[in-house]
Design a protein around this motif. Structure first.
Motif, PDB file in Angstrom:
ATOM      1  N   GLU A 161     -31.087 -37.622 -37.789  1.00 40.52           N
ATOM      2  CA  GLU A 161     -31.434 -38.060 -36.436  1.00 40.52           C
ATOM      3  C   GLU A 161     -31.924 -39.504 -36.458  1.00 40.52           C
ATOM      4  O   GLU A 161     -31.591 -40.293 -35.563  1.00 40.52           O
ATOM      5  CB  GLU A 161     -32.499 -37.138 -35.831  1.00 40.52           C
ATOM      6  N   GLN A 165     -30.275 -42.504 -34.656  1.00 33.90           N
ATOM      7  CA  GLN A 165     -31.037 -43.368 -33.761  1.00 33.90           C
ATOM      8  C   GLN A 165     -30.880 -44.832 -34.153  1.00 33.90           C
ATOM      9  O   GLN A 165     -30.756 -45.705 -33.281  1.00 33.90           O
ATOM     10  CB  GLN A 165     -32.519 -42.971 -33.789  1.00 33.90           C
ATOM     11  N   LYS A 168     -27.542 -45.818 -32.967  1.00 31.36           N
ATOM     12  CA  LYS A 168     -27.582 -45.983 -31.514  1.00 31.36           C
ATOM     13  C   LYS A 168     -28.313 -47.263 -31.125  1.00 31.36           C
ATOM     14  O   LYS A 168     -27.890 -47.972 -30.196  1.00 31.36           O
ATOM     15  CB  LYS A 168     -28.254 -44.764 -30.878  1.00 31.36           C
ATOM     16  N   ASP A 169     -29.435 -47.548 -31.833  1.00 29.85           N
ATOM     17  CA  ASP A 169     -30.186 -48.767 -31.537  1.00 29.85           C
ATOM     18  C   ASP A 169     -29.340 -50.007 -31.818  1.00 29.85           C
ATOM     19  O   ASP A 169     -29.347 -50.977 -31.039  1.00 29.85           O
ATOM     20  CB  ASP A 169     -31.473 -48.812 -32.378  1.00 29.85           C
TER      21      ASP A 169
END
Length: 552
Positions: A161, A165, A168-169
């Motif tokens: 995760e 993340q 995604k960031d």
């Protein structure tokens, strides 16, 4: 029966046909008369005459032999009868002993079974107890394993995760950067459109005014000079050509923008780049005073910069995010360059002063782990005098190494330290650092103000030169775009400037950044290019972090 002769072959005797059952020789059909004591066989008269008439054969009358044999057997009969009685008594005793033994052994067997029945029962009970313990322990182990498994799964989920993340960031940042560029372009085009619309409206008003004043001579005479002046003013602005040129520049700049991605030091990076843009100072990091006369060597990650204390050759790492500086090597050997091979290993080029002999350069290339512990040294052939080696790492994770003031460049496999290729420049020598391009070409400093791009075969592909560059100049390559950044000392202004150059040798922009040189250092450190696309310059006292923005 009679025998056949010679010795070893027996003659079968059988009753003669046409006579009563008289013993006769099977060979001659004659009655048996004699017994040969040598051959121990009965024989007839012809056998005796023909086959047994020579010594040492000794013949007895067959009837004497038969009589003697019967006498001998009769003498044995009482002994046989006595032995029979003894054997019958023995047989009776055997049966009695067998019955008695069987009874006794059966009793022992019963005792054994009775004794061991309890023992087996005890073992069974012990087994049941142990199985219960084993099951309880196994249940506990299973519980612990399940807990460990669940924790590992949870940790794995958390790590993945976090990775998601981070991705995604990074994606959000790239999309934000792309959006900012889009907004800049949209605003510029909107401004041009508003300007163009204003001119269109002005021309419509002028055209309407011309139509109106042409209807009356008095109005024409009075207002025509003002209208003509307005027309001349708008025509002199050359708005159409200026805006058209501006649109061409916008299109050219937008077409430069691209998404670049790749691996540097075993780590993946992606960003928006390709344009010239404008570099803005976003952070200044002070180098601790303990690092006197600092010299920046290179990057080992996106935010970790290697800085050497030139006076004692101690190595420090400065994190540009945390601004923390830590000493990692005590010193003793001057490090010339460094680069990450992967997330675990760093390679450093070194200069070993005072070493002037031998056919190998030992200790001039060293592999370190991420805790800066020495893994091992790699040696290369020595060519002439000097013991300074520069290194870099190519896109395949191979080490690129060269001895200064020589023409050979070596491609080394760090897995086994073997030289897989030797590149020889023609008519030029390595006088400074070497940098690998994603194409496989290599940028080499070959003069005080000259850099040469060569292929893996040693072919010269481009020569990059500028009179303003000097002996102090250094070149670093953006590993994702292959853009070159040349840093040099502008002595007249006592500043350090950076020029941007394409891998084809075209100077794309002069002095994209410029900062005042500090008296704290005698060196001009390279301007580093982080994989995320930032520039890090060093004035000898501070590190300056620059970020590029898109402009029109």
């Amino acid at each position: 029966m009679a025998s056949r002769f010679p010795e070893g072959n027996q003659v079968q005797l059988r009753p003669r046909k046409g006579h009563d059952m008289k013993w006769s020789c099977d060979k001659h059909g004659e009655p048996i008369k004699f017994y040969c004591k040598k051959h121990k066989i009965p024989i007839c008269h012809p056998c005796a005459t023909k086959d047994h008439n020579q010594k040492p054969c000794e013949l007895d009358d067959i009837e004497d032999v038969i009589f003697e044999r019967r006498r001998q057997l009769d003498e044995k009969r009482p002994k046989i009868q006595e032995l029979q009685k003894q054997m019958e008594a023995l047989n009776t005793k055997i049966k009695s002993t067998s019955t008695s033994g069987s009874t006794h052994l059966r009793t022992i067997n019963n005792n054994i079974q009775a004794s061991y029945h309890d023992k087996i029962k005890s073992v069974g009970e012990k087994e049941n107890r142990m199985i219960r313990v084993i099951n309880e322990e196994a249940d506990e182990e299973i519980r612990l394993v399940n807990e460990k498994r669940e924790k590992r799964i949870k940790d794995c989920n958390t790590e993945r995760e976090n990775e998601r993340q981070i991705i995604k960031d990074k994606e959000a940042k790239l999309l934000s950067d792309a959006k900012k560029i889009s907004e800049v372009v949209s605003k510029k085009i909107k401004d041009l459109n508003n300007k163009n619309q204003l001119v269109i409206n002005t021309m419509k008003n002028i055209e309407s005014t011309i139509t109106r004043i042409n209807q009356h001579d008095e109005t024409l005479v009075n207002e025509a000079p003002q209208v003509l002046a307005s027309i001349d003013e708008n025509l002199s602005l050359n708005v159409h050509q200026d805006d058209s040129d501006c649109l061409d520049r916008i299109q050219n700049e937008v077409e430069r923008v691209k998404f670049v991605e790749g691996e540097v030091g075993g780590e993946y990076y992606g960003r928006i780049d390709g344009y010239i843009g404008k570099w803005e100072l976003v952070k200044t990091i002070h180098i601790p005073s303990v690092v006197n006369n600092p010299w920046v060597l290179g990057l080992v990650s996106d935010d970790e910069i290697c800085v050497q204390y030139v006076d004692n050759n101690g190595m420090y790492i400065t994190n540009i995010n945390t601004q923390h500086t830590e000493k990692v090597i005590d010193g003793g050997v001057l490090i010339t360059s460094c680069a990450p091979i992967d997330s675990n290993v760093i390679v450093c080029g070194k200069e070993r002063r005072g070493v002037t002999s031998g056919d190998r350069l030992d200790g001039c290339i060293t592999l370190y782990d991420r805790q800066w512990k020495v893994i091992r040294d790699i040696s290369i052939p020595r060519n002439g005098y000097g013991s300074s080696v520069d290194v870099d790492v190519d896109r395949d994770g191979m080490i690129i190494a060269a001895q200064r003031n020589q023409s050979n460049i070596y491609v080394i496999n760090p897995a086994n330290d073997k030289i897989v290729k030797t590149i020889t420049m023609q008519g030029k020598r390595v006088v400074g650092g070497i940098q690998d391009l994603s194409s496989g070409d290599i940028v080499v400093k070959t003069g005080d103000n000259e850099y040469t791009v060569i292929s893996r075969s040693g072919e010269e592909k481009a020569v990059i030169h500028c009179d303003e560059w000097n002996w102090w100049s250094e070149c670093l390559v953006d590993k994702l775009t292959d853009t070159l950044y040349i840093v040099y000392w502008v002595t007249a202004r006592n500043t350090i400037a950076v020029d941007q150059v394409s891998r084809d040798g075209i100077i794309q922009a002069r002095r994209i950044v410029e900062y005042v040189k500090s008296d704290r250092s005698d060196w001009v450190s390279p301007c580093l290019v982080t994989p995320s696309g930032n520039l890090v310059g060093c004035d000898g006292d501070k590190l300056h972090l620059y970020k590029k923005t898109f402009i029109l």
